[in-house]
Write a protein that holds these residues in place. Structure first.
Motif, PDB file in Angstrom:
ATOM      1  N   VAL A  18       0.835  -1.190   0.000  1.00 44.21           N
ATOM      2  CA  VAL A  18       0.000   0.000   0.000  1.00 44.21           C
ATOM      3  C   VAL A  18       0.871   1.241   0.000  1.00 44.21           C
ATOM      4  O   VAL A  18       2.044   1.212   0.388  1.00 44.21           O
ATOM      5  N   ALA A  19       0.299   2.362  -0.430  1.00 39.89           N
ATOM      6  CA  ALA A  19       1.029   3.628  -0.437  1.00 39.89           C
ATOM      7  C   ALA A  19       1.564   3.942   0.943  1.00 39.89           C
ATOM      8  O   ALA A  19       0.854   3.812   1.942  1.00 39.89           O
ATOM      9  N   GLY A  20       2.830   4.344   1.014  1.00 45.56           N
ATOM     10  CA  GLY A  20       3.410   4.766   2.277  1.00 45.56           C
ATOM     11  C   GLY A  20       3.970   3.664   3.134  1.00 45.56           C
ATOM     12  O   GLY A  20       4.383   3.913   4.267  1.00 45.56           O
ATOM     13  N   VAL A  21       4.001   2.420   2.627  1.00 48.01           N
ATOM     14  CA  VAL A  21       4.456   1.312   3.458  1.00 48.01           C
ATOM     15  C   VAL A  21       5.975   1.149   3.441  1.00 48.01           C
ATOM     16  O   VAL A  21       6.513   0.377   4.221  1.00 48.01           O
ATOM     17  N   GLY A  22       6.667   1.881   2.552  1.00 46.83           N
ATOM     18  CA  GLY A  22       8.133   1.853   2.574  1.00 46.83           C
ATOM     19  C   GLY A  22       8.764   0.988   1.498  1.00 46.83           C
ATOM     20  O   GLY A  22       9.864   0.450   1.714  1.00 46.83           O
TER      21      GLY A  22
END
Length: 1007
Positions: free
Chosen positions: A323-327
């Motif tokens: 997901v977006a922002g998970v690194g």
């Protein structure tokens, strides 16, 4: 598709059995449901001895240890039958488990078992070691260890299983050490360091692993660390075992102090290993992420892209999704830096902006042009045609060892021309969605990047904010991590806000984020915005998929199964399931796994749920939102009502509101409710949430009706907190709406709960109020249901004539409306009243009539049949027909066990113990009553527990154990006095006085 089991039935499926981790059976990519703990223990025992007969006695001992029930053999046979059925449902037509005297045998045939694969690979590795083929040995060892998924046999209980788990774990540790010895021989001292360090931390007393770690550290130029590792090991051995390190460790320590040449790894010709070539251009990787938090397992997965000699397993392709922002980018860049020295011909990096709204996605042709320049091709010599550019790119990389990182990719078209053909190259791609064409490239590593653990999330906050500041508020820091969904992007934003405001406490930011309406605003400030990162993926969804995402946000339940998509979109199940899986692919939904009914369940991360609800409020009208929730709530009502009906064998023992349920297709309903109580169990948190949402929205009729439908689960499996929560919320909604009938139904439900808790005074008061409201509303069926319960309290209070009057009035109504389950129940209660009055003949007649009515209901009448049969057994006990009583009670126990009805099981075991006492089988009775007491502890019923203790006291006395007898009778007396049942308390006092060594004048201990 079979909704019940979540996989297609097809012939000749090959099953994959896995013990090296949690017990798991798969048919293709689909998990096969195995049933409860006993089924799993039985299957595990068979899998531990494939091809060999496992005696039934061994299975019984493994399941029940030293205390098997009388029906143990039958129950093992039931488990075997259920497992056979599950394997056939999975598409395996042949018999895998066969009966073979004196037990059962599991034939693997064409199926696979990871313990067998592991043993074969280890044997292959050991043969390669003997033949001086270390590279082949390392490959086989690596494949063997890759089969492990965690603690062996995790989740399966029993002494035998635990012993086997310890044996397997020891075998894994030995194999790891053997594999490491080979890798050290091959000169992989740097690559083995992380895994060796983790092994020594977990098993500090294993001297061989510590010897290997010290060797690898020394060969990697970490001489000081190697010496410290020895000293740490010495301290552990002295403190834990009181011994000094063994000769091998001690000799290695002194060799390091002397820098002996023998410590260096050498190639076969005897010369020293050639150092790696210096890294050449291009060097395009972005700066490494300092102190990457967590991600050890993911880094190990990416390590599979490299061959045992450290080069790419050519050409290797890896994919990181999440997901977006998970690194994803941080992980890719960190791993790339860690292996850069394995690619001496350079590292290429490109951001393809697949999910960047500010920049157009970068095409493969644009990236090719830049990469060619990085590879020293003059601008004037770069071909104009894309095909020619790609051909030149592949040619330049054919004999080179280059690492290519392609970040932020959205489609296969963006990367296809950038995939080299050279065997020394490696490509690592990051993107939010899976790219099936890329995953199909062998060899490959597909890392599905999940959230950080709570510990890792707090650690990341500490690195941004300062460890001292976080350590000063550990509770607030943990809460902040949870409010950020353990998502690295959100954590970094929150951490940056705190770092820029040193005068804020962590608790202050927690308070701001605790308001769900403001949370996304708080985490969407500055350049990094959680909302914006989600929005990019959302706008890429197809219209129907986006609509489902928004509406799932309205639902606001803890988790759900795919069937909810059908009423949310007013579409068919197949379309709904397809769209749910699209949301999974887009990383908007997480897959939890199979639920109690065998269906796959999904859930939101909280931030994604808030974003979905926000979108629904922006993009759908209030009227549309109301219509969607009305339809899905009525679908929950339909399924819960149908589950109740199938549990009772008809629409019995219930009244309904005026809301018309949203009917689902028969085929879907049958698949979902194949095991009604299991479906209710799986949906319990969601059903409780829907009751609360409906009550808060003023849907009082739906709320109280749904509550009554779910009571069958709350009663059977003792979910008393959910029972109270649903009834109280629905009661408040009914009162607010001036709904007398709904108020009466919920007062009755709460009275039944108080009766369950043995607060008869509170229960009777609630029943009286419910009765009055039902009479005012002209609700005869509801009135009869209340009278039935009032009669039960009348009987327990010693008012048999009042109880008979109430029961007779209720019986007339039940017969008039055709409520056969309640009819059987009342007949059963009337039989108990007559039994208490020593009218055994009339009690038998009423019990037999109750059994007859229940048997006529069919499969759904099992609960009523168990009650009636139990009462008939009580009649046999009164007649001292102990064998007939035991026969009846074993039937009762079989029924209630199948329904996981713990209260019914406690009652059944109590009566069975009394039957065995009556027959003079005191020791057997004591074992049975001890089992009853264990079950009673699960249901919080002081009356039942007290009666069991009182009977156990008698059995213990007859077995010559006066201490246990006194302890149990005193416990019974305390239970009876606590709930105010004076008749039973009197019996306990009398029993206590009869015990040897008891001083009748001795004051009882205060309650």
């Amino acid at each position: 598709m079979s909704v019940e089991h979540g996989f297609k039935e097809s012939a000749e499926k090959r099953l994959e059995f896995r013990l090296l981790g949690p017990l798991d059976v798969r048919a293709g990519d689909v998990q096969v449901p195995l049933g409860g703990p006993r089924h799993r223990t039985v299957l595990t025992l068979l899998l531990l001895s494939p091809g060999h007969v496992v005696p039934v006695d061994s299975l019984i001992e493994a399941v029940w240890n030293e205390r098997p029930p009388a029906t143990a053999r039958t129950q093992v046979a039931i488990c075997i039958a259920a497992l056979r059925k599950a394997f056939k449902k999975a598409g395996c037509p042949e018999e895998i488990i066969v009966t073979a005297h004196p037990g059962y045998l599991l034939r693997l045939g064409r199926h696979t078992l990871d313990t067998v694969e592991f043993a074969d690979l280890v044997a292959e590795a050991e043969a390669a070691v003997r033949d001086e083929r270390p590279a082949d040995a390392s490959r086989a060892y690596t494949e063997a260890l890759r089969l492990w998924r965690g603690r062996p046999l995790d989740g399966v209980t029993g002494h035998r299983v635990e012993d086997e788990a310890r044996r397997l774990e020891e075998l894994r540790l030995d194999t790891f050490e053997n594999a490491t010895a080979v890798r050290l021989r091959l000169g992989e001292h740097q690559r083995v360091l992380p895994d060796l360090a983790a092994m020594v931390r977990s098993h500090p007393l294993r001297e061989r692993a510590r010897h290997q770690l010290i060797t690898a550290q020394y060969r990697s130029g970490r001489r000081a660390e190697a010496l410290e590792t020895f000293q740490e090991g010495r301290r552990s051995l002295v403190e834990e075992l009181g011994i000094e390190p063994g000769p091998a460790l001690t000799e290695l320590y002194h060799a390091i102090l002397q820098d002996e040449p023998s410590l260096s790894v050498r190639e076969r010709d005897g010369g020293p290993v050639t150092p790696p070539k210096p890294v050449g251009d291009p060097l395009e990787l972005p700066p490494d992420v300092p102190g990457l938090t967590g991600r050890k397992e993911e880094l190990a997965q990416l390590g599979e892209l490299l061959a045992t000699d450290g080069t790419a397993r050519g050409p290797a392709t890896g994919l990181i999704t999440g997901v977006a922002g998970v690194g994803k980018t941080s992980l890719a860049v960190h791993w790339a830096h860690s292996v850069a020295d394995r690619f001496p011909d350079g590292q290429l990096f490109a951001d393809l902006h697949g999910y960047d709204e500010q920049v157009e996605p970068t095409t493969a042709d644009e990236v090719l042009s830049r990469f060619l320049r990085s590879l020293s091709v003059p601008t004037g010599q770069i071909p104009v045609e894309p095909e020619e550019r790609a051909a030149l790119y592949r040619s330049l990389l054919a004999d080179r060892r280059v690492l290519i990182v392609l970040d932020n990719v959205r489609s296969y078209a963006q990367v296809r021309p950038l995939l080299p053909s050279g065997g020394g190259c490696c490509v690592l791609v990051t993107g939010r969605e899976q790219i099936p064409e890329l995953v199909a490239w062998p060899p490959q590593a597909w890392v599905r990047l999940g959230l950080l653990s709570p510990y890792e999330a707090v650690e990341l906050l500490g690195r941004i904010v300062g460890e001292e500041r976080v350590a000063a508020e550990p509770g607030a820091a943990a809460t902040l991590a949870e409010l950020c969904d353990l998502l690295p992007l959100a954590l970094r934003i929150a951490g940056a806000r705190l770092a820029s405001r040193p005068h804020w406490t962590v608790a202050r930011l927690v308070r701001r984020l605790s308001d769900e309406r403001l949370r996304l605003d708080e985490l969407s400030q500055g350049e990094s915005q959680v909302r914006a990162s989600f929005a990019v993926t959302y706008r890429g969804l197809a219209e129907q998929t986006a609509r489902l995402y928004r509406r799932l946000g309205l639902l606001d339940v803890p988790d759900f199964s795919a069937w909810v998509a059908a009423p949310l979109l007013d579409t068919d199940l197949h379309t709904g399931e397809h769209l749910v899986e699209e949301l999974v692919d887009a990383q908007f939904l997480d897959v939890i796994g199979p639920d109690a009914a065998g269906h796959t369940r999904y859930r939101f991360q909280n931030l994604l749920r808030l974003f979905a609800r926000e979108l629904a409020e922006e993009e759908e009208s209030a009227e549309e939102r109301r219509a969607v929730l009305d339809r899905v709530f009525r679908a929950y009502l339909f399924l819960a009502s149908e589950a109740h009906r199938r549990s009772y064998g008809g629409d019995f023992s219930i009244i309904h509101g005026t809301v018309a349920p949203h009917r689902l297709p028969r085929e879907l309903t049958d698949a979902l409710l194949a095991r009604p109580l299991d479906w209710l169990e799986a949906e319990r948190p969601s059903l409780t949430a829907v009751v609360g949402r409906a009550a808060a929205a003023g849907l009082d009729e739906l709320a109280w009706d749904l509550t009554l439908c779910v009571l069958v689960l709350f009663e059977t499996r003792n979910y008393l907190d959910d029972w109270r929560e649903c009834a109280e919320r629905s009661l408040a909604a009914a009162r607010a709406a001036g709904n007398a009938r709904g108020e009466a139904a919920m007062l009755h439900a709460l009275g039944a709960l108080e009766m369950r808790l043995r607060d008869f005074t509170a229960a009777y008061e609630l029943f009286t109020r419910a009765l009055r409201l039902h009479e005012q509303a002209g609700e005869e069926h509801g009135r009869a249901l209340v009278l039935r319960n009032m009669a039960m309290i009348d009987e327990m209070r010693g008012e048999p004539e009042t109880a008979m009057r109430h029961s007779t009035a209720a019986l007339e109504v039940f017969r008039a409306v055709g409520d056969r389950s309640s009819e059987a129940h009342v007949l059963n209660n009337m039989a108990q009243i007559r039994l208490d009055q020593d009218d055994v003949d009339e009690a038998q007649r009423l019990s037999e009539e109750s059994v007859r009515v229940s048997a006529g209901i069919g499969e759904g009448g099992a609960r009523s049949l168990a009650l009636g049969t139990h009462r008939l057994a009580r009649v046999h006990l009164a007649r001292r027909e102990y064998d007939l009583a035991e026969e009846a009670l074993l039937r009762v126990i079989h029924i209630v066990r199948g329904q996981l009805d713990m209260l019914g099981l406690a009652h059944g075991l109590l009566a069975l113990g009394e039957a065995r006492m009556g027959a003079g089988r005191w020791r057997q009775a004591r074992v049975t009553l001890r089992q009853a007491l264990e079950v009673a502890a699960l249901v919080d019923s002081p009356l039942v527990a007290g009666r069991i203790k009182l009977a156990l006291g008698t059995a213990s006395r007859e077995c010559g154990d006066s201490a246990e007898a006194r302890r149990n009778v005193r416990g019974a007396l305390e239970d009876f006095e606590r709930i105010g049942v004076e008749e039973w308390a009197r019996r306990a006092r009398a029993a206590l006085a009869e015990l040897p060594g008891t001083n009748e004048r001795e004051p009882r201990e205060p309650n």
